[in-house]
Design an enzyme around this catalytic site. Structure first.
Site, short mmCIF file in Angstrom:
data_model
loop_
_atom_site.label_atom_id
_atom_site.label_comp_id
_atom_site.label_asym_id
_atom_site.label_seq_id
_atom_site.Cartn_x
_atom_site.Cartn_y
_atom_site.Cartn_z
N GLU A 40 37.81 44.29 19.64
CA GLU A 40 37.51 44.12 18.16
C GLU A 40 38.10 42.46 17.71
O GLU A 40 37.50 41.93 17.07
CB GLU A 40 38.01 44.94 17.38
CG GLU A 40 37.28 46.28 17.51
CD GLU A 40 35.65 46.38 17.40
OE1 GLU A 40 35.21 45.41 17.07
OE2 GLU A 40 35.28 47.18 18.12
N CYS B 103 29.41 47.66 22.88
CA CYS B 103 29.59 46.92 21.55
C CYS B 103 28.34 47.14 20.55
O CYS B 103 27.17 47.30 21.12
CB CYS B 103 29.50 45.50 21.93
SG CYS B 103 29.72 44.33 20.64
#
Ligand code: CO
Length: 194
Positions: free
Chosen positions: A136, A93
């Site tokens: 996401e 991430c």
């Protein structure tokens, strides 16, 4: 101040984002900034909360290659409407640079969103693209991949997560990042945008 990718535990990452109600010039500018930051950080996707914008908005390029702009995808108000199967694989991430751990996700998902013309789009994605979408989309709900890790991965990530927390507090103490209350006020003001 130029827009930046915020790192955990920035409060914007835990803030539930609001649906986009108008695709205007300002949104186009913000999307351009998001794509640029995503490429700079060598990511495949970026969610608006990761640049401290409280909107339901994702940018993706599954190739991660700025020389393949034809693979760029912008999704407004995205949703997952179907999930099938399961897979476990490594995930990272951009709000946790350097941290990679296994996360279990659905193998195939059907997604719905709007494009920048305000037209509805629907597609079915699998494997890496499915993983990117689920990761996401979680960001838009204030959910982070550390929340989705199994107990072993979470344990392995613990010291890294503590380091991010320490670095964030240090940056706030130095005044490089505003205090949490001030960030919350900024996010609330951005939400008030038409
Ligand atoms: Co992320």
């Amino acid at each position: 101040m130029p827009r930046k990718i915020v790192h955990y535990p920035h409060p914007a990452l835990r803030h539930k984002s609001k649906p986009v109600t108008m695709i205007d010039k300002e949104l186009h500018i913000q999307i351009g900034e998001m794509l640029e930051l995503m490429y700079q950080a060598k990511g495949l996707g970026l969610a608006a909360p990761q640049v401290a914008l409280p909107y339901q908005l994702l940018v993706m390029n599954i190739t991660g290659d700025p020389n393949q702009p034809e693979c760029e995808e912008i999704f407004v108000n995205p949703q997952i409407v179907e999930k099938k199967g399961a897979m476990t694989g490594e995930e990272g991430c951009l709000s946790f640079p350097g941290l990679y751990q296994d996360v279990r996700r659905a193998q195939t998902i059907k997604v719905r969103a709007y494009n920048l013309k305000g037209e509805p789009v629907e597609k079915t994605v699998s494997d890496l693209e499915s993983r990117a979408w689920q990761h996401e989309l979680d960001h838009l709900n204030g959910v982070l991949f550390i929340d989705m890790m199994g107990p072993l991965a979470r344990f392995a990530a613990r010291s890294s997560v503590k380091k991010f927390e320490k670095a964030f507090r240090a940056a706030q103490e130095k005044g490089e990042i505003p205090p949490n209350l001030e960030i919350e006020k900024l996010l609330a003001a951005l939400e008030g945008r038409p």
